[in-house]
Design an enzyme around this catalytic site. Sequence first.
Site: not given
Length: 273
Positions: A169-170, A129, A159, A163, A14-15, A17
């Site tokens: 993470g990047t 990714m 961001h 968030k 549902s998010g 992403m």
Amino acid sequence: MSEGLPGIVVTGVSGRMGRMLVKEILASDKCRLVGAIERRGHAWIGQDLGEAMGGARLGVTVTDDALEAFSKAQGVIDFTAPAATVEFAALAAQARAVHVIGTTGLENEHLAKINAAARHATIIRAGNMSLGVNLLVQMTKRVAAALDVDWDIEVVEAHHNQKVDAPSGTALMLGEAAAEGRGVDLASVSDRGRDGITGKREKGHIGFAAIRGGDIVGEHDVIFAAAGERVVLRHLATDRAIFARGALKAVLWGQGRNPGEYDMLDVLGLNDR
């Protein structure tokens, strides 16, 4: 013909992403959507995914039974939360499904459990990714190796205001690349907080700064600063679909691979190892 294609399950469906991943899988002619996972008690549980997303029926029911869904799949794509990802890693390994992890904010205890699961299944984990970011990681490592400690390194990331983890993470991927280029351990040189009278900057440290605001998808700068000059490496993401496309590329690449933990540099053929 689609029956012979790898079946993919999306967690946290549902998010933002999750929805993006569903759209990319449905548009692909290389895989098929066979499962959709949400947390226990979520309003979508028991509903047809297509209808829950406001569209036509897809014939895929949203469930909280991950093991049952994974048992019918060849791949799992997971952008959720650390505790959930650890649980999914064990279940995906049990089902022998390729597990692609885009979850950020993972601590050492989570990584240890993911590593244990990778002894039995293929896991592809990356803080980002996208192709462009992974090229930036390689460039950061090489520039850090070429420039000595007279060049200060700062990683600045921005961001959206929803968030929940920082640094991203990047940003941590980029910090690790810079540390690797210099032959040092990031944990021993990382500088993540500056507030008040902090004293001068420690030589050789790698600094991090996080910006949160609006709907920024993702911006990352690696700044190499010396007396009289600066080198700035930058990546700007303007469409979240780049992460979904990268994750889909990863789960397809992982089919038939030996058990182990891989990253996007492996998927893209950019890894030095």
